[in-house]
Design an enzyme around this catalytic site. Sequence first.
Site, PDB file in Angstrom:
ATOM      1  N   HIS A  40      27.947  34.438  32.132  1.00 12.52           N
ATOM      2  CA  HIS A  40      27.878  33.020  32.425  1.00 12.52           C
ATOM      3  C   HIS A  40      27.529  32.145  31.127  1.00 12.52           C
ATOM      4  CE1 HIS A  40      23.370  32.055  32.854  1.00 12.52           C
ATOM      5  NE2 HIS A  40      23.389  32.986  32.320  1.00 12.52           N
ATOM      6  N   CYS A  89      21.114  30.179  28.168  1.00 17.08           N
ATOM      7  CA  CYS A  89      20.365  31.396  28.914  1.00 17.08           C
ATOM      8  C   CYS A  89      20.241  32.069  27.836  1.00 17.08           C
ATOM      9  CB  CYS A  89      21.197  31.916  29.924  1.00 17.08           C
ATOM     10  SG  CYS A  89      20.800  33.450  30.690  1.00 17.08           S
ATOM     11  N   GLN A 124      19.491  33.137  41.645  1.00 15.11           N
ATOM     12  CA  GLN A 124      19.760  32.022  42.701  1.00 15.11           C
ATOM     13  C   GLN A 124      20.844  32.018  43.622  1.00 15.11           C
ATOM     14  OE1 GLN A 124      18.339  28.427  40.480  1.00 15.11           O
ATOM     15  NE2 GLN A 124      17.666  29.823  39.016  1.00 15.11           N
ATOM     16  N   SER A 180      18.440  26.080  37.490  1.00 13.42           N
ATOM     17  CA  SER A 180      18.483  26.286  35.920  1.00 13.42           C
ATOM     18  C   SER A 180      19.268  25.275  35.194  1.00 13.42           C
ATOM     19  CB  SER A 180      18.991  27.656  35.642  1.00 13.42           C
ATOM     20  OG  SER A 180      17.980  28.651  36.243  1.00 13.42           O
ATOM     21  N   HIS A 231      26.590  26.146  35.492  1.00 13.68           N
ATOM     22  CA  HIS A 231      27.001  27.507  34.749  1.00 13.68           C
ATOM     23  C   HIS A 231      28.544  27.529  34.968  1.00 13.68           C
ATOM     24  CE1 HIS A 231      23.058  29.375  35.773  1.00 13.68           C
ATOM     25  NE2 HIS A 231      22.908  28.263  36.648  1.00 13.68           N
TER      26      HIS A 231
HETATM   27  C1  LIG Z   1      18.946  36.277  34.853  1.00 13.30           C
HETATM   28  N1  LIG Z   1      18.894  36.282  33.431  1.00 13.30           N
HETATM   29  N2  LIG Z   1      18.936  37.470  32.791  1.00 13.30           N
HETATM   30  C2  LIG Z   1      18.845  37.152  31.295  1.00 13.30           C
HETATM   31  C3  LIG Z   1      19.457  38.286  30.367  1.00 13.30           C
HETATM   32  C4  LIG Z   1      20.290  39.158  30.594  1.00 13.30           C
HETATM   33  C5  LIG Z   1      20.715  39.811  29.812  1.00 13.30           C
HETATM   34  C6  LIG Z   1      20.233  39.918  28.492  1.00 13.30           C
HETATM   35  C7  LIG Z   1      19.234  39.012  28.200  1.00 13.30           C
HETATM   36  C8  LIG Z   1      18.857  38.108  29.212  1.00 13.30           C
HETATM   37  C9  LIG Z   1      18.288  35.973  31.369  1.00 13.30           C
HETATM   38  C10 LIG Z   1      18.100  35.327  32.487  1.00 13.30           C
HETATM   39  C11 LIG Z   1      17.627  34.213  32.967  1.00 13.30           C
HETATM   40  O1  LIG Z   1      17.120  33.747  33.988  1.00 13.30           O
HETATM   41  N3  LIG Z   1      17.561  33.287  32.080  1.00 13.30           N
HETATM   42  C12 LIG Z   1      17.270  31.800  32.300  1.00 13.30           C
HETATM   43  C13 LIG Z   1      18.321  31.013  32.483  1.00 13.30           C
HETATM   44  C14 LIG Z   1      18.904  31.303  33.751  1.00 13.30           C
HETATM   45  N4  LIG Z   1      18.939  31.069  34.870  1.00 13.30           N
HETATM   46  C15 LIG Z   1      20.057  31.369  35.679  1.00 13.30           C
HETATM   47  C16 LIG Z   1      20.337  31.446  36.841  1.00 13.30           C
HETATM   48  C17 LIG Z   1      21.075  32.377  37.526  1.00 13.30           C
HETATM   49  C18 LIG Z   1      21.742  33.186  36.721  1.00 13.30           C
HETATM   50  C19 LIG Z   1      21.538  33.527  35.432  1.00 13.30           C
HETATM   51  C20 LIG Z   1      20.438  32.389  34.941  1.00 13.30           C
HETATM   52  N5  LIG Z   1      19.967  32.271  33.658  1.00 13.30           N
HETATM   53  C21 LIG Z   1      16.608  31.378  30.889  1.00 13.30           C
HETATM   54  O2  LIG Z   1      16.735  31.863  29.714  1.00 13.30           O
HETATM   55  O3  LIG Z   1      15.810  30.172  31.189  1.00 13.30           O
END
Ligand SMILES: Cn1nc(-c2ccccc2)cc1C(=O)N[C@H](Cc1nc2ccccc2[nH]1)C(=O)O
Length: 161
Positions: A57, A111, A129, A152, A155
């Site tokens: 994403h 992200c 989510q 968040s 996307h």
């Molecule tokens: C769900 N997730 N996986 C990673 C991730 C995966 C692979 C390698 C590094 C980080 C980061 C995240 C995450 O929640 N990141 C959040 C932002 C965010 N919010 C989300 C909601 C839904 C899906 C992905 C999303 N990512 C942040 O960095 O503030």
Amino acid sequence: MSQWEIRMSGSRGVAYFYNPATKASVWETPDGLTEEEVKKLPGAELLTRPVKVRASHLLVKHSGSRNPSSWRQAKITCSKAEAIETLRKYQSQINGSHERFAELAKEYSDCSSARMGGDLGVFGSGQMQKPFENAAFALKIGEMSDIVETESGVHLILRTE
Ligand SMILES: Cn1nc(-c2ccccc2)cc1C(=O)N[C@H](Cc1nc2ccccc2[nH]1)C(=O)O
């Protein structure tokens, strides 16, 4: 034949048939229902819902995001409307190219998965989510979503497996 509908079993993550009139729940297709009739039942899309998907994403956060900060910008102040406008610009630059998607996610996604070209890896139901999960699970492999909103931010999603 009283109306059957298809539901998802929370515990097993498997679809089943439910009849609200009789309150009957069955795992197998009820007798007398043809395949064509099953496809027309309420909830039929649950029968072909994957158990797990892999997706990438590109996230653009805004001032109303749950965590308005990212590796790109310590304090994110843009409005939701500006975030959507920015994402529309990326969407037109991506124009269906998986390579461009990864390049732009790496450079612009708010992200932390940006470093992976936006790749979140494999996930099942209940891990992301709900608006994101529902959009990702509804995509075919290789398909990109339109703009999806979560707490968040906004996307673009590309389902890869
Ligand atoms: C769900 N997730 N996986 C990673 C991730 C995966 C692979 C390698 C590094 C980080 C980061 C995240 C995450 O929640 N990141 C959040 C932002 C965010 N919010 C989300 C909601 C839904 C899906 C992905 C999303 N990512 C942040 O960095 O503030």
